[in-house]
Structure formats: C-alpha cells, structure tokens
Design a protein around this motif. Structure first.
Motif, PDB file in Angstrom:
ATOM      1  N   ALA A  57      40.019 -38.959 -30.202  1.00  0.00           N
ATOM      2  CA  ALA A  57      40.908 -37.947 -29.635  1.00  0.00           C
ATOM      3  C   ALA A  57      42.276 -38.517 -29.308  1.00  0.00           C
ATOM      4  O   ALA A  57      43.159 -37.789 -28.869  1.00  0.00           O
ATOM      5  N   GLY A  58      42.448 -39.825 -29.501  1.00  0.00           N
ATOM      6  CA  GLY A  58      43.763 -40.406 -29.314  1.00  0.00           C
ATOM      7  C   GLY A  58      44.026 -40.977 -27.945  1.00  0.00           C
ATOM      8  O   GLY A  58      45.165 -41.282 -27.612  1.00  0.00           O
ATOM      9  N   TYR A  59      42.995 -41.119 -27.118  1.00  0.00           N
ATOM     10  CA  TYR A  59      43.198 -41.709 -25.784  1.00  0.00           C
ATOM     11  C   TYR A  59      42.908 -43.213 -25.861  1.00  0.00           C
ATOM     12  O   TYR A  59      41.861 -43.679 -25.412  1.00  0.00           O
ATOM     13  N   PHE A  60      43.863 -43.970 -26.428  1.00  0.00           N
ATOM     14  CA  PHE A  60      43.579 -45.390 -26.669  1.00  0.00           C
ATOM     15  C   PHE A  60      43.507 -46.184 -25.381  1.00  0.00           C
ATOM     16  O   PHE A  60      42.613 -46.983 -25.161  1.00  0.00           O
ATOM     17  N   VAL A  61      44.508 -45.955 -24.483  1.00  0.00           N
ATOM     18  CA  VAL A  61      44.551 -46.716 -23.236  1.00  0.00           C
ATOM     19  C   VAL A  61      43.287 -46.447 -22.426  1.00  0.00           C
ATOM     20  O   VAL A  61      42.657 -47.369 -21.902  1.00  0.00           O
ATOM     21  N   SER A  62      42.918 -45.179 -22.360  1.00  0.00           N
ATOM     22  CA  SER A  62      41.742 -44.820 -21.575  1.00  0.00           C
ATOM     23  C   SER A  62      40.496 -45.496 -22.112  1.00  0.00           C
ATOM     24  O   SER A  62      39.655 -45.958 -21.345  1.00  0.00           O
ATOM     25  N   SER A  63      40.381 -45.560 -23.443  1.00  0.00           N
ATOM     26  CA  SER A  63      39.160 -46.150 -23.982  1.00  0.00           C
ATOM     27  C   SER A  63      39.118 -47.646 -23.710  1.00  0.00           C
ATOM     28  O   SER A  63      38.050 -48.196 -23.423  1.00  0.00           O
ATOM     29  N   VAL A  64      40.302 -48.294 -23.735  1.00  0.00           N
ATOM     30  CA  VAL A  64      40.327 -49.722 -23.388  1.00  0.00           C
ATOM     31  C   VAL A  64      39.898 -49.903 -21.938  1.00  0.00           C
ATOM     32  O   VAL A  64      39.086 -50.782 -21.608  1.00  0.00           O
ATOM     33  N   SER A  73      41.399 -24.611 -19.840  1.00  0.00           N
ATOM     34  CA  SER A  73      42.694 -24.822 -20.476  1.00  0.00           C
ATOM     35  C   SER A  73      42.932 -26.313 -20.636  1.00  0.00           C
ATOM     36  O   SER A  73      42.244 -27.135 -20.041  1.00  0.00           O
ATOM     37  N   SER A  74      43.920 -26.668 -21.450  1.00  0.00           N
ATOM     38  CA  SER A  74      44.144 -28.084 -21.721  1.00  0.00           C
ATOM     39  C   SER A  74      44.662 -28.797 -20.466  1.00  0.00           C
ATOM     40  O   SER A  74      44.375 -29.966 -20.250  1.00  0.00           O
ATOM     41  N   ARG A  75      45.381 -28.060 -19.596  1.00  0.00           N
ATOM     42  CA  ARG A  75      45.840 -28.672 -18.354  1.00  0.00           C
ATOM     43  C   ARG A  75      44.670 -29.066 -17.465  1.00  0.00           C
ATOM     44  O   ARG A  75      44.622 -30.146 -16.894  1.00  0.00           O
ATOM     45  N   LEU A  76      43.676 -28.153 -17.385  1.00  0.00           N
ATOM     46  CA  LEU A  76      42.505 -28.408 -16.556  1.00  0.00           C
ATOM     47  C   LEU A  76      41.732 -29.605 -17.101  1.00  0.00           C
ATOM     48  O   LEU A  76      41.272 -30.472 -16.347  1.00  0.00           O
ATOM     49  N   LEU A  77      41.624 -29.685 -18.437  1.00  0.00           N
ATOM     50  CA  LEU A  77      40.928 -30.806 -19.052  1.00  0.00           C
ATOM     51  C   LEU A  77      41.651 -32.107 -18.740  1.00  0.00           C
ATOM     52  O   LEU A  77      41.023 -33.131 -18.482  1.00  0.00           O
ATOM     53  N   PHE A  78      42.998 -32.034 -18.732  1.00  0.00           N
ATOM     54  CA  PHE A  78      43.759 -33.246 -18.429  1.00  0.00           C
ATOM     55  C   PHE A  78      43.492 -33.701 -16.995  1.00  0.00           C
ATOM     56  O   PHE A  78      43.330 -34.895 -16.728  1.00  0.00           O
ATOM     57  N   VAL A  79      43.405 -32.731 -16.065  1.00  0.00           N
ATOM     58  CA  VAL A  79      43.076 -33.076 -14.678  1.00  0.00           C
ATOM     59  C   VAL A  79      41.721 -33.767 -14.616  1.00  0.00           C
ATOM     60  O   VAL A  79      41.546 -34.781 -13.928  1.00  0.00           O
ATOM     61  N   LEU A  80      40.747 -33.238 -15.376  1.00  0.00           N
ATOM     62  CA  LEU A  80      39.417 -33.857 -15.383  1.00  0.00           C
ATOM     63  C   LEU A  80      39.491 -35.283 -15.908  1.00  0.00           C
ATOM     64  O   LEU A  80      38.849 -36.190 -15.377  1.00  0.00           O
ATOM     65  N   ILE A  81      40.283 -35.493 -16.966  1.00  0.00           N
ATOM     66  CA  ILE A  81      40.405 -36.851 -17.524  1.00  0.00           C
ATOM     67  C   ILE A  81      40.965 -37.794 -16.473  1.00  0.00           C
ATOM     68  O   ILE A  81      40.440 -38.889 -16.243  1.00  0.00           O
ATOM     69  N   VAL A  82      42.045 -37.340 -15.779  1.00  0.00           N
ATOM     70  CA  VAL A  82      42.680 -38.223 -14.793  1.00  0.00           C
ATOM     71  C   VAL A  82      41.708 -38.550 -13.668  1.00  0.00           C
ATOM     72  O   VAL A  82      41.541 -39.718 -13.281  1.00  0.00           O
ATOM     73  N   LEU A  83      41.024 -37.491 -13.153  1.00  0.00           N
ATOM     74  CA  LEU A  83      40.077 -37.735 -12.059  1.00  0.00           C
ATOM     75  C   LEU A  83      38.956 -38.664 -12.508  1.00  0.00           C
ATOM     76  O   LEU A  83      38.545 -39.565 -11.768  1.00  0.00           O
ATOM     77  N   GLY A  84      38.482 -38.459 -13.737  1.00  0.00           N
ATOM     78  CA  GLY A  84      37.423 -39.308 -14.249  1.00  0.00           C
ATOM     79  C   GLY A  84      37.859 -40.755 -14.345  1.00  0.00           C
ATOM     80  O   GLY A  84      37.128 -41.667 -13.939  1.00  0.00           O
ATOM     81  N   MET A  85      39.077 -40.965 -14.857  1.00  0.00           N
ATOM     82  CA  MET A  85      39.580 -42.342 -14.990  1.00  0.00           C
ATOM     83  C   MET A  85      39.684 -43.011 -13.630  1.00  0.00           C
ATOM     84  O   MET A  85      39.258 -44.154 -13.438  1.00  0.00           O
ATOM     85  N   ILE A  86      40.277 -42.260 -12.638  1.00  0.00           N
ATOM     86  CA  ILE A  86      40.455 -42.871 -11.317  1.00  0.00           C
ATOM     87  C   ILE A  86      39.095 -43.220 -10.711  1.00  0.00           C
ATOM     88  O   ILE A  86      38.902 -44.316 -10.178  1.00  0.00           O
ATOM     89  N   SER A  87      38.131 -42.295 -10.828  1.00  0.00           N
ATOM     90  CA  SER A  87      36.807 -42.558 -10.254  1.00  0.00           C
ATOM     91  C   SER A  87      36.185 -43.789 -10.895  1.00  0.00           C
ATOM     92  O   SER A  87      35.620 -44.639 -10.208  1.00  0.00           O
ATOM     93  N   MET A  88      36.296 -43.843 -12.226  1.00  0.00           N
ATOM     94  CA  MET A  88      35.733 -44.972 -12.973  1.00  0.00           C
ATOM     95  C   MET A  88      36.248 -46.297 -12.436  1.00  0.00           C
ATOM     96  O   MET A  88      35.488 -47.199 -12.093  1.00  0.00           O
ATOM     97  N   VAL A  89      37.591 -46.392 -12.301  1.00  0.00           N
ATOM     98  CA  VAL A  89      38.207 -47.668 -11.934  1.00  0.00           C
ATOM     99  C   VAL A  89      37.928 -47.991 -10.467  1.00  0.00           C
ATOM    100  O   VAL A  89      37.446 -49.090 -10.139  1.00  0.00           O
ATOM    101  N   VAL A  90      38.220 -47.017  -9.572  1.00  0.00           N
ATOM    102  CA  VAL A  90      38.086 -47.301  -8.146  1.00  0.00           C
ATOM    103  C   VAL A  90      36.640 -47.610  -7.782  1.00  0.00           C
ATOM    104  O   VAL A  90      36.355 -48.556  -7.042  1.00  0.00           O
TER     105      VAL A  90
END
Lengths: 112, 160, 495
Positions: free
Chosen positions: C401-408, C267-284
């Motif tokens: 897909a419109g995730y500008f901040v994430s891509s930056v 579902s789109s909610r689950l995908l959003f969770v994956l995006i958030v977890l991916g971003m946090i892992s990337m940065v930390v």
C-alpha cells in the motif's frame, strides 16, 4: 436548539469534574453528571412540541405524540448508571479503608 | 418496634408503620398494571425496594433484615433473572426467542391480556426490587474485614 | 436458530451458579465449564452455517428487524465467536484450580459468565443500542472482576478503570443518541440504509469522533491507554487472560470495525487516523514494556503494542491488510492469554511476579517453561509459529500500500518485542535458581492442561492461512470489505 447546547455544557461540566477534582467522591458525582447530561439529551431528542404520551385512551385520537423509544432506552441507561455508581461507591469505601484517604493524589501505589 | 433506642423518633416510626404497607401495595399495583399504564417492572420494583429501605431507615437495619435478609434478597434476585430467562426461552414454543406465546393479541385496558408482558414485568420487579435492596444493605452493612463480594450487575438488557 | 443461545447459555449459567453455587460444592466449576464448552461447540457449529447461508438473521420475538431487535451471524461474527469462546473455555478450565485460593469462587464464576454473556452479545447483536447494553454488562462485570482480590492496588486499578470506562461509555451513548436523532432508527443495517440516503455532513464525522474516543478508550489505544497497564495485571490471572486476550478485542476492535466499516461508511481520513493511532500504540507500548520488572505489567504493555499492529493493519484497509489484522487478532488472543496464564502459574508456584526475584524456574516448572517459550516466540514472530505469518502479512500489505516507513517501524518494533520477551524468559526460567525455591512444585493438572492446549493452538494457528482453513478467515474479511453492502446483505437475508 439552546436546550441541546445546554446538555453539552452539562456534559462538559461533568467531564471537568472528573478530570480536575481530587476527591474520589466528587469524581463519582462528576460521572453521574455526565450520565445525566447524556440521558437528558436522549430524552430531549424524542420530545415533540405539544406532544402527548403515546398511550391509547378511550375515545381519543392521538395526533401528535412524543417518541417513546428514547424514554425506554434512557430507562435502561439509568439502570446501568445505577449499577456503575453503586459499584464505584463500594470500591471507594474499600479504598478509604485501605488508604485512609479520599484524595486521588495520595492514592498512587501503581505507577510506571 | 420493641427496641425504642434503635431507629428514628416515635413520630417517624408511627408514620412509617402506617405507610409502609401502602407503599408496598402501590409498588405491586404499578408492577401488575405495567402493560396498560405508565410504569412497569422496573418502576414497581424500585418502589417495592423503597418500602423495605423505608423500614430500614425508620427502625434500624435489624427490623428490616428480619423481614428480608440479604441472603434471601440475593436468592430472589437470581430467581427473578432465571424466571425472566425462562419466559424468554418458552417463546421457542411459538418458534422464536422472546415470542409472545400465549394470549397473543392483547386488548387495550384489560388487565389479563398482553400475553407474557405482565409475567416479564413480575420477573423484572423481583430482580430490580431485590437487587436494589441488596445494594442498599451491602452499602449499609459494610464493615471492614468482611469478605463480601458485590454483585451489582443488574443484567438489565431486559426492561425496555 | 442457534443464535440466541450465545447469550442464553452464559446468562443462565451465571444465575444458576449464583443461586446454587454456594450450597453445592464443585457445582459452580462444573456448570461454568459445561457452559463454556457448549458455547465453544455452538460457535464451531456456526462456521459451516456461515458457509452454507452466508448470513443468518434471527428475529427476536418474531418482529421484523427495523422494528424489532435482530441478531446477525456472518463471517466476522462467527470468527469472533470462535476466538472468544475458545479462549474462555480454556480459561475456565484453568480457573478450576487457580481460583482455589480466593474465597468466593461461585461469585467469580457468576461475574465471569456475565462478562462472557456481554461479549457474546456484543458480537451477535444487530442493534446499536443492544450493543451498548451488552457492552455495559461486560464492562461492569470486568470492573468488579479487576477488584476481585480487594487488595489496595486492585481497588485502585479498578477505580481508575471504572472511571475511564464509564466516561468511554458515555461517549458511546452520546454517539448513539446523535445517530438516532439523525436517522431515527437503531438497527445497524437500517442506520446504514438511512445514512446512504443523506448527504455527507458534519454530523457523521462528529459521531465517528465520539465512537473513536469511546471505543478507543475501551481498546486502550495509546492516548487513551492509561488504565490498561494497571487494570490487567491487578486482576486474577484467568481474568487478565480474558481481558487482554479477548475483552479489548471484542469491546474495542470488533465494535470499532462494525461501526466504522459497516455502519458509517469509512473514509480515507478516518483510516489515516487509525493508522496513526496504531503506529503510536505500537511504538509506545513496546518501549514502555521493556522497562517493566513486573511480568504481568510487561505483558499488559505488550498488549497495547500488539493491538497497535491490528489497528494499523485495519487502517491500511486493503484486503490483504485486513486479512493480516484479523489473523493477528486471533493469534494475539491465543498467545497473550497463554502468556497471562503462564504468569498466573508462576505466581501460583512462587508467589511473586517480580522479574528480579525470579530465575532458574525451567527445571522445576517444565510445562510452564516450555509453553512460555512457545508463547513468547509466537508473539515475537519466530517463523514456524502463528505470530510470524500474521505479522508478515501485515508488513507485506503495508509495503504494497506504499507505507514504507511504517512497515520498517513495524519490523523494528517486532525485534523490540523479541528483546523484551527474551528478557522475560531469561529472568524467569534461565539462570540460577533462588535457594529458597529449590523444591517448588508445578501447578495442578487442569492448569497444565489448558496451558498445553493453548500452546498447541499457538503452534498450529499458522495453518489458518493454509488453503484448507483460509475460507474461515476470508469470510470474516469479506464482511469488512463489504462495507456499506452490509445493509443489503442483512435485508436480503430477511426476504
């Protein structure tokens, strides 16, 4: 229903034990509690009221039987649990030999 | 038996001497009847291992290790695994991996039926019995500075 | 027909080695290398099979799947098999020389092959409980392998890893139990079929959360990452390469994808969770990697960061993003195992991993130096190498897909990656050499050979998106895009 909830309570007790206890051996016991909670839950899923074992016997018709598949799966999972516990105990003995303590707060050579 | 200081008291030793053979036989019974009654390779293997552990608890580790040493246990364990795998491979005779290739139709209540399942049970019991005994001896015989790697993985994708 | 051999070969090799390895010298080396080589050949052979048949289902024991266990070969399976077996073959080649300094080489190979059997089994199986059993085989073997040196730090790391891993496995088993109670089947395709007939409820979401926690712990996404920077550096170098290169991808990302995309409808909610977890892992992961002075520890944090990229790409969920994610998975498997093997070669020659005590090694260790340069440049995304293309695809897909901040953020983290790999290169290979290390020697031949081969793959892996090789990657992507259609594919192949 209440037996399923009790399984979850047991699971949470095990999780608490793993997260809060400082003694290595108690952590291993906590892992055992978690495993048994999950196994118990799995077995209870297959339970049918007044069911009997799904084994063919002479001159008997089986009307209501317990689901045998979860029992077979739980057997496998128990063996896995045995392997993990044995490995963890062996590591714990080695840790005691190296550090001279079972206290997890004193075993901190790795950090950062 | 010859060395009275080792192990537990005389009562325990006498009872053990009487029962240990029965336990072993019971384990073998469970293994061989695994396909027609409750039990099977895993349960029987555990009972077989327990008979040796029983011996070790009563008489001390030397007596038990004379009967089945650690190296022998590890060889038996590997043999059990290879036996199981080759039974599974022989299934290719019938066209499929794990195919029940001889005596295809089992008949209820007959000991010699059900094709490869009793053979699989024997292989599993070897693996589990020797493996459990090896785990126990490794934890008992543990001495510092002994370079001794533990191979605890019982490879149990099999005993369903 | 070839499918069961992916499990038979490593299991058989493992037990043969444990039976004869102690008595006959060099047999264990030979058997292990032959085993992984034949696995590599089989997995390469599976690629044309997938092109011809699209999907192959093997009935174990001749039983029809919803009753019996089945093995499934589709595009994603074939892709993962090639990745895992390629890396494992090069790693066994490397460990022939590297493992000389440990006492029980045959036990190492036994555990290694058991781990490989577990990983191949996870990839090939079509049954949810079988997946759990193989996952546990692989995990237990890896706990033992992390503690292989039996030094104090290794034991501590292994204990931590084993406790976390067991908790994760319990979560996964609980999820499987709940799913079984809900659908009364364990076959993946059949579960999917059964779920599609039921209304969406809380149960599926709860199971999804349990699987996310379990597989997330195995993947070392950031809230669950604490074991990885201890466990991966403590293991012997070949095992670090396996763990970071393919282990977390198989146990974590592959299983996560298979369960989320093909079984539970994502579902789109689950995908959003994956995006958030991916971003946090990337940065930390990237920020923690900069501060490290231990080479392997830095690489381990870098793994967390790069895994974040893959999870982020999978979370975006567009075809291009999934393509980028899987492409990055392959690239990361290659260059991260190369870098860990390099760190092993450095440790082999100089007996230290501390960045502050190294320096000027480029003259005395030329092969290690150049391959490390290749690996570092590839992971930080310097244009002609493989890592650049995969990161480019991920970022383009994020912008589309419109995730500008994430891509930056992804671009900035890529620059940060370059920074800490430059730090690694500077402190290790450039600068003044320590007087005591004037006449150290390069690692033996087979170690050099496997590093050179990995370096070459690093350079040419960018070709995977060239039109000639793209179908290989595209067939893996199609499986994930198929989503719920997986069940029709499996049951269609049976007919």
């Amino acid at each position: 229903m209440s037996e399923y909830i009790l399984c979850f309570v047991l699971f949470c007790i095990g999780l608490y034990c793993v997260l809060r206890k400082r003694n290595i051996i108690k952590i291993i016991i906590g892992l055992g509690i978690i495993e048994y909670a999950v196994n118990l839950f799995f077995v209870l899923i297959g339970y049918r009221a007044h069911g009997r074992a799904p084994i063919l016997a002479k001159d008997q018709a089986i009307l209501n039987m317990v689901d045998p598949l979860p029992q077979a799966l739980v057997l496998t999972s128990i063996v896995i649990g045995l392997a993990v516990t044995a490995l963890l105990v062996a590591i714990a003995i080695r840790i005691y030999e190296k550090y001279g303590t079972f206290d997890i707060t004193k075993i901190r050579r790795l950090r950062g | 038996m010859k060395n009275p200081e080792k192990g537990m008291t005389l009562i325990v030793k006498t009872i053990t001497r009487l029962t240990v053979g029965l336990i072993l036989l019971y384990g073998i019974y469970i293994v061989l009847h695994g396909h027609i009654s409750p039990g099977g390779g895993f349960a029987g293997g555990v009972i077989i291992a327990l008979s040796f552990i029983h011996l070790m608890l009563a008489f001390g580790k030397e007596v038990a290790l004379k009967k089945l040493s650690q190296a022998q246990a590890s060889i038996l364990e590997s043999l059990g695994a290879i036996m199981f795998l080759s039974i599974a491979l022989l299934g290719f005779l019938g066209g499929y991996f794990f195919f029940n290739f001889f005596l295809h139709k089992g008949s209820p209540f007959a000991l010699f039926s059900a094709g490869i399942i009793p053979l699989c049970n024997i292989a599993i019991s070897l693996k589990v019995g020797a493996g459990l005994f090896a785990i126990f001896t490794v934890l008992v015989l543990f001495t510092p500075l002994e370079i001794n790697r533990f191979n605890k993985d019982n490879g149990n994708n099999s005993n369903k | 027909m070839i499918l069961p051999f992916f499990v038979i070969i490593p299991l058989g090799t493992a037990f043969l080695i444990s039976l004869f390895g102690k008595r006959i010298k060099n047999l264990s080396d030979l058997l292990a290398n032959l085993g992984t080589l034949s696995l590599l050949i089989f997995s390469l052979y599976s690629i044309p099979q997938v092109f011809v048949h699209k999907i192959l289902v093997y009935k174990v024991g001749g039983w029809i799947p919803p009753i019996g266990i089945c093995m499934v070969l589709d595009g994603l399976t074939s892709f993962m098999l090639v990745t895992v077996n390629l890396v494992s073959f090069l790693v066994t080649l490397y460990s022939v020389n590297y493992m000389e300094r440990y006492t029980d080489k045959h036990r190492f190979y036994t555990l290694f092959m058991l781990m490989l059997a577990g990983m191949n089994g996870i990839i090939i199986t079509g049954d949810l409980f079988n997946l759990f059993v193989f996952l546990e085989i692989a995990s237990i073997a890896s706990y033992a392998l992390v503690a292989f040196g039996t030094e104090a730090e290794e034991l501590e790391a292994s204990f931590k890893y084993a406790v976390m891993g067991s908790v994760a496995s319990s979560f996964i088993l609980l999820g499987i139990a709940l799913l079984y109670s809900y659908t009364s089947t364990l076959n993946m395709a059949d579960i999917s079929l059964s779920l599609s007939g039921k209304p969406a409820g809380m149960m599926v979401s709860f199971v999804a959360v349990l699987f996310l926690a379990g597989f997330g712990l195995k993947t070392a996404l950031v809230p669950f990452h604490a074991w990885l920077p201890d466990a991966h550096p403590s293991a012997p170098a070949p095992i670090s390469a396996m763990l970071s290169g393919v282990f977390i991808k198989t146990l974590g990302i592959y299983a996560l994808c298979r369960v989320f995309f093909n079984i539970l409808t994502v579902s789109s909610r689950l995908l959003f969770v994956l995006i958030v977890l991916g971003m946090i892992s990337m940065v930390v992961g990237a920020f923690l990697a900069i501060a490290q002075t231990d080479i392997k520890r830095m690489f381990a944090y870098s793994s967390i960061s790069q895994i974040g990229y893959i999870i982020f790409a999978l979370g975006i969920g567009t075809p291009l993003a999934i393509l980028g994610g899987l492409f990055h998975l392959f690239n990361h498997a290659v260059f991260k195992s190369l870098l860990f093997l390099n760190s092993g070669a450095i440790e082999y020659s100089t007996h230290t991993r501390n960045l502050n005590r190294l320096g000027g090694l480029s003259r005395s260790l030329p092969v290690t130096g150049y391959t490390s340069l290749l690996g570092s440049m590839a992971i930080s995304g310097i244009p002609p190498l493989g890592g650049f293309w995969s990161k480019l695809i991920i970022i383009i897909a994020a912008i589309q897909a419109g995730y500008f901040v994430s891509s930056v953020v992804a671009i900035l983290i890529s620059i940060l990656t370059l920074a800490y790999y430059l730090k690694f290169l500077k402190f290790t290979f450039f600068g003044k050499i320590n007087e005591a290390r004037q006449n150290i020697r390069e690692a033996p031949g087979l170690m050099k050979l496997s590093m050179i081969l990995l370096g070459i793959i690093c350079v040419i892996s960018g070709l995977l998106i060239a039109p000639l090789f793209k179908p290989f990657l595209q067939s893996a992507v199609n499986v994930l895009l198929l989503g719920n259609g997986y069940k029709e594919a499996v049951f269609g192949a049976l007919r």
